[in-house]
Design an enzyme around this catalytic site. Structure first.
Site, mmCIF file in Angstrom:
data_model
loop_
_atom_site.group_PDB
_atom_site.id
_atom_site.type_symbol
_atom_site.label_atom_id
_atom_site.label_comp_id
_atom_site.label_asym_id
_atom_site.label_seq_id
_atom_site.Cartn_x
_atom_site.Cartn_y
_atom_site.Cartn_z
ATOM 1 N N HIS A 17 0.946 -1.282 -0.213
ATOM 2 C CA HIS A 17 -0.173 -0.006 -0.144
ATOM 3 C C HIS A 17 0.845 1.116 0.045
ATOM 4 C CE1 HIS A 17 -4.062 -1.767 0.508
ATOM 5 N NE2 HIS A 17 -3.245 -2.974 0.748
ATOM 6 N N HIS A 104 0.007 -15.568 7.911
ATOM 7 C CA HIS A 104 0.778 -14.415 7.544
ATOM 8 C C HIS A 104 1.957 -14.167 7.737
ATOM 9 C CE1 HIS A 104 -2.088 -12.406 4.435
ATOM 10 N NE2 HIS A 104 -3.086 -12.987 5.170
ATOM 11 N N ASP A 345 -7.985 -13.000 -3.033
ATOM 12 C CA ASP A 345 -8.327 -13.813 -3.896
ATOM 13 C C ASP A 345 -8.654 -15.065 -3.112
ATOM 14 O OD1 ASP A 345 -7.245 -12.960 -6.726
ATOM 15 O OD2 ASP A 345 -5.777 -12.203 -5.495
#
Length: 399
Positions: A17, A104, A345
């Site tokens: 980002h 993650h 996704d």
């Protein structure tokens, strides 16, 4: 590190980002005709929002060449390129101030660096792969023009749905699968929303992905990649064998968990008498060139390309971000419930195809430059004439 390659060196930058992502590519030969359109093709195949079974994040991923070309031709100097991040939503990640997301890189990045990006996956995000894809698109163009190299990847399985090709008991890999490896084209792959070039299987995969998406869940799977017309003799034993370099390239892609080349793990169940690849004369190539009657080696023997198709398979895990509540722990160890937001996704396989292809191109390009450096240097020496014929490759022997 953020750099891959020795002579074809690709350095990527950017977080998920931040303002932009991109790459610096060193080692692109001068004189290659190159425009942004040449690069954009693969970026558009990778971009988010291209179908309703991928993340809805809206990014066109338009590439901007910054250096290394003039009048549409490469100068041999470093190529700089960037892609703007336009659809940024860092507020979707405020929950990660308290929670490391399960599976993650939040916790491991924080442990490694003592600080981490506050939104998205930072450098572990798939946004980082934009620089790789752009750099690989340049490598692909050179390899195609110089050697006729073709690189095609396709989705072979999603979850428990896989290509229905049966393995013959007496053959290492099935004839239908090997025929697909030999003949499949990018046009056939892109004709299906799942990028599986087998219509019936693609329909089942699409249904499975949609079901996972509706359940706020995710799915993994496998991708097969084939490299055709790669030059003979690529690979740098002992530690940079070609399959090792390809494995390094593939396993550096986010979400990858497995790599196998040629017959892979199935080949371990066959005796050598069935697994060996016998040699025969290749009349088309001439100069006493050989080829193999089978190709269970996957185009590589002793870590060096043998002129046959190079093919391998990569396993991708299910995307870790799912829009379900998950019982987990906060950074301070306090148990709690994490409800993830954002756009994700349900399955990364369809968008990973160009990433696999371009990383393969980067690996092959780097090996081509290394082999050419060796060959051109050796050509400066006086011809070797006193050695027996079996010690000098027929195409290189000088009388």
């Amino acid at each position: 590190m953020s750099t891959f390659g020795k002579l074809y060196r690709v350095t990527t930058y950017g977080e998920s980002h931040c303002k932009s992502v991109g790459a610096i590519i060193d080692g692109v030969p001068p004189g290659l005709k190159l425009t942004e359109e040449d690069i954009q093709v693969q970026l558009s195949r990778r971009r988010p929002g291209q179908s309703d079974i991928t993340t809805p994040r809206s990014e066109f991923d338009t590439v901007h060449l910054q250096s290394g070309t003039e009048h549409g031709v490469t100068l041999g100097t470093p190529i700089g390129l960037l892609v703007q991040n336009k659809d940024q939503r860092p507020h979707d990640y405020t929950e990660t101030d308290l929670y490391p997301r399960p599976s993650h890189a939040d916790y491991t990045y924080l442990a490694k660096y003592g600080i981490k990006a506050s939104s998205g996956g930072g450098r572990s995000s798939a946004r980082e792969t934009i620089g790789r894809v752009a750099a690989g698109a340049i490598a692909e163009k050179f390899l195609k023009e110089a050697y006729g190299v073709e690189i095609v990847a396709f989705v072979g399985s999603v979850g428990k749905v896989a290509l229905p090709f049966e393995h013959e008991e007496d053959q290492v890999l099935g004839k239908e699968y090997m025929n697909l490896v030999k003949t499949v084209t990018r046009e056939q792959v892109d004709a299906e929303i799942t990028r599986c070039p087998h219509k019936a299987t693609s329909v089942k995969m699409e249904e499975t992905i949609r079901a996972a998406k509706a359940a706020n869940d995710s799915l993994g799977g496998t991708i097969t990649c084939v490299i055709r017309n790669a030059p003979l003799g690529l690979g740098e034993p002992c530690f940079d064998k070609l399959e090792a370099v390809l494995a390094h390239a593939m396993l550096s892609i986010p979400s990858t968990k497995g790599f196998e080349i040629g017959s892979g793990f199935r080949g371990t169940t066959f005796p050598g008498s069935q697994h060996n690849d016998p040699f025969v004369a290749d009349a088309e190539k001439g100069e006493n060139r050989l080829r193999t009657t089978t190709n269970w080696s996957g185009g590589i023997q002793g870590g060096i390309s043998n002129g046959e198709d190079i093919y391998f398979r990569i396993g991708f895990k299910p995307p870790a971000t799912i829009s379900q509540e998950q019982e987990t722990a906060q950074y301070d160890g306090t148990a709690g419930t994490l409800a993830t937001r954002g756009r994700h996704d349900p399955c990364v396989l369809p968008r990973a195809i160009p990433i696999v292809e371009t990383m393969a191109a980067i690996a092959i390009m780097d090996q081509v430059l290394q082999q050419n450096a060796r060959s051109s240097t050796a050509a400066l020496l006086a011809p070797v004439t006193h050695l027996p014929p079996t010690m000098v490759f027929p195409g290189q022997r000088k009388e």
